[in-house]
Motif scaffolding. Sequence first.
Motif, short mmCIF file in Angstrom:
data_model
loop_
_atom_site.label_atom_id
_atom_site.label_comp_id
_atom_site.label_asym_id
_atom_site.label_seq_id
_atom_site.Cartn_x
_atom_site.Cartn_y
_atom_site.Cartn_z
N MET A 1 -33.73 0.71 18.83
CA MET A 1 -32.84 -0.46 18.76
C MET A 1 -31.54 -0.20 19.52
SD MET A 1 -31.31 -2.36 15.42
CE MET A 1 -29.87 -1.34 15.23
N ILE A 2 -31.15 -1.19 20.30
CA ILE A 2 -29.89 -1.09 21.03
C ILE A 2 -28.96 -2.16 20.48
CG2 ILE A 2 -28.79 -1.14 23.30
CD1 ILE A 2 -31.65 -0.76 24.49
N GLU A 3 -27.74 -1.78 20.21
CA GLU A 3 -26.81 -2.78 19.68
C GLU A 3 -25.51 -2.82 20.48
OE1 GLU A 3 -26.05 -2.54 15.50
OE2 GLU A 3 -24.83 -4.36 15.51
N PHE A 4 -25.20 -4.02 20.98
CA PHE A 4 -23.90 -4.27 21.61
C PHE A 4 -22.98 -4.84 20.54
CE2 PHE A 4 -26.55 -4.37 25.36
CZ PHE A 4 -25.73 -3.99 26.42
N ARG A 5 -21.76 -4.29 20.40
CA ARG A 5 -20.80 -4.88 19.47
C ARG A 5 -19.52 -5.21 20.19
NH1 ARG A 5 -20.24 -0.92 15.42
NH2 ARG A 5 -22.41 -0.30 15.17
N THR A 6 -19.27 -6.52 20.35
CA THR A 6 -18.09 -7.06 21.05
C THR A 6 -17.71 -6.22 22.26
OG1 THR A 6 -16.63 -5.90 19.50
CG2 THR A 6 -17.09 -8.23 19.06
N VAL A 7 -18.65 -6.11 23.17
CA VAL A 7 -18.45 -5.29 24.37
C VAL A 7 -17.83 -6.15 25.47
CG1 VAL A 7 -19.57 -3.96 26.17
CG2 VAL A 7 -20.35 -3.78 23.79
N THR A 8 -16.78 -5.62 26.06
CA THR A 8 -16.12 -6.29 27.18
C THR A 8 -16.09 -5.36 28.37
OG1 THR A 8 -14.72 -7.69 25.78
CG2 THR A 8 -13.91 -7.25 28.00
N LYS A 9 -16.36 -5.92 29.56
CA LYS A 9 -16.20 -5.15 30.78
C LYS A 9 -15.32 -5.91 31.75
CE LYS A 9 -16.37 -2.25 34.04
NZ LYS A 9 -15.81 -0.89 33.92
N GLN A 10 -14.19 -5.30 32.05
CA GLN A 10 -13.32 -5.86 33.08
C GLN A 10 -13.27 -4.87 34.23
OE1 GLN A 10 -9.22 -6.65 31.89
NE2 GLN A 10 -9.02 -8.10 33.55
N PHE A 11 -13.62 -5.34 35.43
CA PHE A 11 -13.59 -4.45 36.59
C PHE A 11 -12.15 -4.28 37.07
CE2 PHE A 11 -18.11 -5.65 36.84
CZ PHE A 11 -18.66 -4.37 36.95
N PRO A 12 -11.90 -3.19 37.81
CA PRO A 12 -10.53 -2.92 38.26
C PRO A 12 -9.88 -4.09 38.99
CG PRO A 12 -11.94 -1.05 38.74
CD PRO A 12 -12.83 -2.13 38.21
N ASP A 13 -10.68 -4.92 39.66
CA ASP A 13 -10.08 -6.05 40.39
C ASP A 13 -9.75 -7.22 39.46
OD1 ASP A 13 -12.51 -7.16 39.77
OD2 ASP A 13 -13.09 -7.62 41.82
N GLU A 60 -24.56 1.09 20.73
CA GLU A 60 -25.28 2.13 20.00
C GLU A 60 -26.76 2.07 20.32
OE1 GLU A 60 -24.41 1.47 15.90
OE2 GLU A 60 -22.44 2.44 16.02
N ILE A 61 -27.36 3.24 20.37
CA ILE A 61 -28.82 3.32 20.45
C ILE A 61 -29.31 3.99 19.18
CG2 ILE A 61 -30.79 4.36 21.63
CD1 ILE A 61 -29.26 4.06 24.26
N ASP A 62 -30.16 3.31 18.44
CA ASP A 62 -30.64 3.81 17.15
C ASP A 62 -29.49 4.27 16.26
OD1 ASP A 62 -33.23 3.26 17.92
OD2 ASP A 62 -33.52 5.25 18.80
N GLY A 63 -28.43 3.46 16.25
CA GLY A 63 -27.33 3.73 15.34
C GLY A 63 -26.35 4.78 15.83
N GLU A 64 -26.60 5.35 17.03
CA GLU A 64 -25.69 6.38 17.51
C GLU A 64 -24.96 5.88 18.76
OE1 GLU A 64 -25.72 11.10 18.76
OE2 GLU A 64 -27.60 9.99 18.68
N SER A 65 -23.65 6.08 18.77
CA SER A 65 -22.86 5.63 19.91
C SER A 65 -23.29 6.35 21.19
CB SER A 65 -21.38 5.90 19.66
OG SER A 65 -20.67 5.74 20.87
N ILE A 66 -23.49 5.57 22.26
CA ILE A 66 -23.91 6.21 23.52
C ILE A 66 -22.75 6.96 24.15
CG2 ILE A 66 -25.73 4.52 23.99
CD1 ILE A 66 -23.85 3.30 26.12
#
Lengths: 270, 240
Positions: A1-13, A60-66
Amino acid sequence: MIEFRTVTKQFPDGTVAVDEFSLVIPARQTTVLVGSSGSGKTTLLRMINRMVEKTSGEIEIDGESIYKLNPVALRRSIGYVMQNSGLLPHRKVIDNVATVPLLNGVKKADARRAALDLLDTVGLDRALADRYPSQLSGGQQQRVGVARGLAANPNILLMDEPFGAVDPIVRAELQQELVRLQRELGKTIVFVTHDIDEAFLLGDQVVLLEKGGRIAQKGTPAEILSRPANDFVATFIGADRGRRALRVEVVNGRNVVVDADGRPTGVLQA
Amino acid sequence: MNWVVNNIGLIWSLTLVQVTLAIPPIILGFIISLPLGWLANRFRLTRGALLTISGLLYTIPSLPLFIALPAILGTGILDPINVVVGLTIYAVALMVRQTADALASVDPGTKQAATAMGFSGWSRFWKVEFPLAGPVLLAGLRVVSVSTVSLVSIGSVIGVTSLGYLFLNGLQRDIPGEVISGIVATLVIAIVFDFILVGIGRLLMPWTRADRTTRSSRRAKGIKAPGVRAAENPVEVMAK
Ligand SMILES: Nc1ncnc2c1ncn2[C@@H]1O[C@H](COP(=O)(O)OP(=O)(O)O)[C@@H](O)[C@H]1O
Ligand SMILES: [Mg+2]
């Protein structure tokens, strides 16, 4: 199981490619991220193997932070297949397939033997093993790409528009192969595409994305088809153009299903 | 012709000297340019600086350089080291830009795929970027090889004897056979070196001979190397 939790990606530009994205990707199923170009699909996928680092949030993958794992080790444990195959042009097919096991320190002879078996698995002739990628057709290259993604026997397979650059006939063939493979292997597949038909065909869970990785709707293909959440979804899946509208016509006393153009697609069973 | 027959031993031994003096600068130039070219390709800031400096290096006239080097290095005026160092400077001047271009010619998609597979930065460079830059690197190395072989002769002017001696001595004593044999021997060395380089390239880069052109070699052919262009004309190199 893969879980995204409120993930944000802002590039340098300053581009916010993914804005507070949350999603649970169940194990041993195919989850398809579908959306138009620039909606953040590739960014999302690449955050899973840390080719792109998040700005904030948690994955997280299987409950563990990547983020507790070494990125190189993480990538070796996750299969990755991309458009235009991404094969190494200076290595023969067999060595391309064996890439990750070799990086993991598997003996060359063993890695090559396993790679030959994998060519069978993805439906490629073993005679192609000693060719260079440039000597293969686009469809064959993608099969090699899939074989390479599977070589280290990863639990997770990330696929970024893997069939986007091949012609429609080969694409249909590759899609069917993937369906078959997934039935046999039961990997956790995260599949990215901009093709909604491909998404419905392959996805156990389909996630429709708008710009910034905002989720327009998620669910099984049937759920999305039966109840598009909003106009954006309806337009995207073609429901607004009647493209998804099938009707039943009675022919010779049986219920024949007919598509929007009036072409029969099958017979309803009682 | 008589002169040639009578002096074949001299021509041969000077040819060996020419070869001995030419090989180290070619190899050293290649090795030194690798990290510099990498730096130039990697950061925008270093790119401008390194390419400008290396471009300027190539404009230093060779004769004054050979004369100045003993003072700078503390070597004897007749020490062949001076010639080797001087020619290495020219080789680096040519090769830095070429190396930067070669590394830039590697398909970004391939590099990303390599990262996704789990190559670490170091192994990705040596196992993916370096070999795929090979065709463009080789193209640069071939120019450096021709340039170096002919520039060795200049050393004769400051007393480091090589095939250039035949040219100078032949002119002074008005022996056309001697002048011509010096030029021909230099050409032959340049051609043999080029053959060897191409052969090594074929051996080390079998994928470039695959039926259809690969992505990287197609790119390589489209690559222009402006720094090298000027030196591609052998007459210009000779004139240095
Ligand atoms: N390295 C980057 N630097 C700046 N902006 C980027 C970068 N990569 C992607 N983007 C931007 O982020 C957005 C999402 O990109 P991407 O994830 O590639 O979308 P998709 O795969 O859905 O087409 C786009 O607007 C794109 O231009
Ligand atoms: Mg994309």
